[in-house]
Scaffold this motif. Sequence first.
Motif, PDB file in Angstrom:
ATOM      1  N   ALA A 152      51.421  28.494  28.873  1.00  0.00           N
ATOM      2  CA  ALA A 152      51.903  28.984  29.856  1.00  0.00           C
ATOM      3  C   ALA A 152      50.620  29.940  30.780  1.00  0.00           C
ATOM      4  CB  ALA A 152      53.010  30.263  29.577  1.00  0.00           C
ATOM      5  N   VAL A 153      50.610  30.064  31.815  1.00  0.00           N
ATOM      6  CA  VAL A 153      49.543  30.351  32.421  1.00  0.00           C
ATOM      7  C   VAL A 153      49.865  31.658  33.313  1.00  0.00           C
ATOM      8  CG1 VAL A 153      47.621  29.861  34.367  1.00  0.00           C
ATOM      9  CG2 VAL A 153      48.717  28.122  32.852  1.00  0.00           C
ATOM     10  N   LEU A 154      49.043  32.549  33.207  1.00  0.00           N
ATOM     11  CA  LEU A 154      48.932  33.920  34.086  1.00  0.00           C
ATOM     12  C   LEU A 154      47.904  34.040  34.764  1.00  0.00           C
ATOM     13  CD1 LEU A 154      49.602  36.809  31.195  1.00  0.00           C
ATOM     14  CD2 LEU A 154      51.056  35.901  33.277  1.00  0.00           C
ATOM     15  N   TYR A 155      47.965  33.712  36.189  1.00  0.00           N
ATOM     16  CA  TYR A 155      46.957  33.348  37.067  1.00  0.00           C
ATOM     17  C   TYR A 155      46.756  34.471  38.125  1.00  0.00           C
ATOM     18  CZ  TYR A 155      45.076  31.078  41.209  1.00  0.00           C
ATOM     19  OH  TYR A 155      44.512  30.432  42.359  1.00  0.00           O
ATOM     20  N   LYS A 156      45.523  34.986  38.221  1.00  0.00           N
ATOM     21  CA  LYS A 156      45.090  36.103  38.863  1.00  0.00           C
ATOM     22  C   LYS A 156      44.087  35.463  39.882  1.00  0.00           C
ATOM     23  CE  LYS A 156      42.784  39.358  40.034  1.00  0.00           C
ATOM     24  NZ  LYS A 156      42.175  39.467  41.201  1.00  0.00           N
ATOM     25  N   PRO A 157      44.477  35.148  40.847  1.00  0.00           N
ATOM     26  CA  PRO A 157      43.639  34.481  41.951  1.00  0.00           C
ATOM     27  C   PRO A 157      42.741  35.851  42.672  1.00  0.00           C
ATOM     28  CG  PRO A 157      45.811  34.712  43.040  1.00  0.00           C
ATOM     29  CD  PRO A 157      46.071  34.956  41.420  1.00  0.00           C
ATOM     30  N   SER A 158      41.565  35.440  43.269  1.00  0.00           N
ATOM     31  CA  SER A 158      40.616  36.300  43.848  1.00  0.00           C
ATOM     32  C   SER A 158      41.508  37.263  44.729  1.00  0.00           C
ATOM     33  CB  SER A 158      39.527  35.630  44.349  1.00  0.00           C
ATOM     34  OG  SER A 158      38.931  36.615  45.115  1.00  0.00           O
ATOM     35  N   GLU A 159      41.130  38.424  45.049  1.00  0.00           N
ATOM     36  CA  GLU A 159      41.883  39.202  46.103  1.00  0.00           C
ATOM     37  C   GLU A 159      41.361  38.559  47.483  1.00  0.00           C
ATOM     38  OE1 GLU A 159      39.819  39.935  43.735  1.00  0.00           O
ATOM     39  OE2 GLU A 159      38.869  41.809  44.125  1.00  0.00           O
ATOM     40  N   TYR A 160      40.376  37.889  47.448  1.00  0.00           N
ATOM     41  CA  TYR A 160      39.860  37.275  48.724  1.00  0.00           C
ATOM     42  C   TYR A 160      40.380  35.751  48.875  1.00  0.00           C
ATOM     43  CZ  TYR A 160      36.629  40.837  48.691  1.00  0.00           C
ATOM     44  OH  TYR A 160      35.792  42.283  48.578  1.00  0.00           O
ATOM     45  N   ALA A 161      41.424  35.314  48.042  1.00  0.00           N
ATOM     46  CA  ALA A 161      42.008  34.037  48.224  1.00  0.00           C
ATOM     47  C   ALA A 161      43.425  34.056  47.821  1.00  0.00           C
ATOM     48  CB  ALA A 161      41.090  32.890  47.630  1.00  0.00           C
ATOM     49  N   THR A 162      44.121  35.015  47.814  1.00  0.00           N
ATOM     50  CA  THR A 162      45.475  35.413  47.069  1.00  0.00           C
ATOM     51  C   THR A 162      46.613  34.503  47.673  1.00  0.00           C
ATOM     52  OG1 THR A 162      44.845  37.600  46.482  1.00  0.00           O
ATOM     53  CG2 THR A 162      46.967  37.117  46.478  1.00  0.00           C
TER      54      THR A 162
END
Length: 457
Positions: A152-162
């Motif tokens: 399972a994946v918890l994905y935190k994209p960059s705040e500049y590419a959300t």
Amino acid sequence: MSTLNIHNPATGELVIALPADDAAAVAAKAKIARAAQPAWAARPFAERKACIERFRAGVTRDLEPLAATMTRETGKPIKMSRNELNGLLPRIDFFLAEAEAAIAAETVFDEGGMREQIQHEPLGLVANISAWNYPWFVGCNVILPALLTGNAVLYKPSEYATLTGLEIARLLHEAGVPRDVMVCLVGGGEVGAALLEQKVDGVFFTGSHATGQRIAQAVGQRFVKVQLELGGKDPTYVAEDADPKAAAESLADGAMYNTGQSCCSVERIYVHEKIHDDFVDAFVDAVKGMRMGDPMREDTYIGAITRAPQLDVLEAQVDDAIANGAALLVGGERRIGDGNWFDATVLVNVNHDMEIMREESFGPVIGIQKVRDDEEAVHWMNDTRYGLTAGVYTKDEDRARRILSRVHAGSVYWNCCDRVSPRLPWSGVGDSGVGLTLSKYGIQAFTRPKAWHLRRP
Ligand code: NAD
């Protein structure tokens, strides 16, 4: 509830204010994803693979709007946004073709009733904290093999590419990956930090060296698997037998593509003194032909600088170089007005006392240094704390191999640059990071090889 404001870096306009996760929401999402992982891992591989095949179809179907979204939030020229999405498709194909074999159980011994096997088990719950510069590439390099191998994946994209990160999650959900298995978190560094406090089984990070250090410290006490894909100061050497014009055109592209905001952008160039001047003339010509402007225009090559604070870094590096004797041949200016803009910039007469030859620029600026011979080139190429990629332009493959075998870098290039292949491991040495993605090893990275000792009765 806090909000994340997404701005268009080309205009400064607010694109959208998104509701962001707080620490409690991060903890709740982590709990849900952990609970959902075993059922996902228990599904037959073919079912997980079919989800990723449908995801690929979704990316292909929505390619134009996805490219426009990426351009709006990062300032990446629209053609390059399309290139990234088109370049993602063969990466997906690689993972689809190779994942099952990469994690197949292996019998390594079978004699006298004793059998030894290696089985690859998923790590469990994987955290992916990601950068903005190639959000589809760096996101999917982790997410796809992690899901295919049962995590399972918890994905935190960059705040500049959300917005792009949310699109990746949407397409995976539409493709059949359960919402509790692929979970996107919205927010900045504080949300990444909150994620690290959760019980996770692996942390896969792409971003700056400074944040990488913080991440290693945050999880170091817990013995959680950590991979860090960090920055670089990637050098290239142009030998005297290379075609100066062809090398200059290739390297100008390698230095300026994506407005110089690639982890493997060419960041330093060393040119043999015999062809230095011809090379520099051709390089400057190539850079002058690069149109800077509205990233939505088809003929734009230099887009916006995604993060406004980077303008200060670029300005300081250029000022420092000029103050210490460098010659500015083109560019050098930060554009005042709406959005974040910096000219494509070429400096010569540079040396390693200058920041521009030592620290990552991550923008459209390059220093070109004259060298006497291969020995001197190797010396300067290795004069760095980083080690992501390095290259040599020469007609002679043996010479290139001799030089590149002495250069400390995770990837080396002969007569090419700024290139990533799904078939090859992507890794850095020194301050460029630990661990790897891509290749069969970058699939196995999401599993724990378990040792089975089996004696027949
Ligand atoms: P960054 O370090 O500022 O941010 C990366 C991510 O970390 C973001 O999602 C951010 O929100 C999060 N973050 C920030 N502080 C955090 C904290 N304390 N705890 C947890 N998470 C936190 O980097 P960036 O500006 O997004 O990316 C640019 C850098 O990434 C450059 O140095 C570039 O070279 C590097 N990069 C490397 C590769 C590679 O493959 N080696 C690929 C792309 C980019």
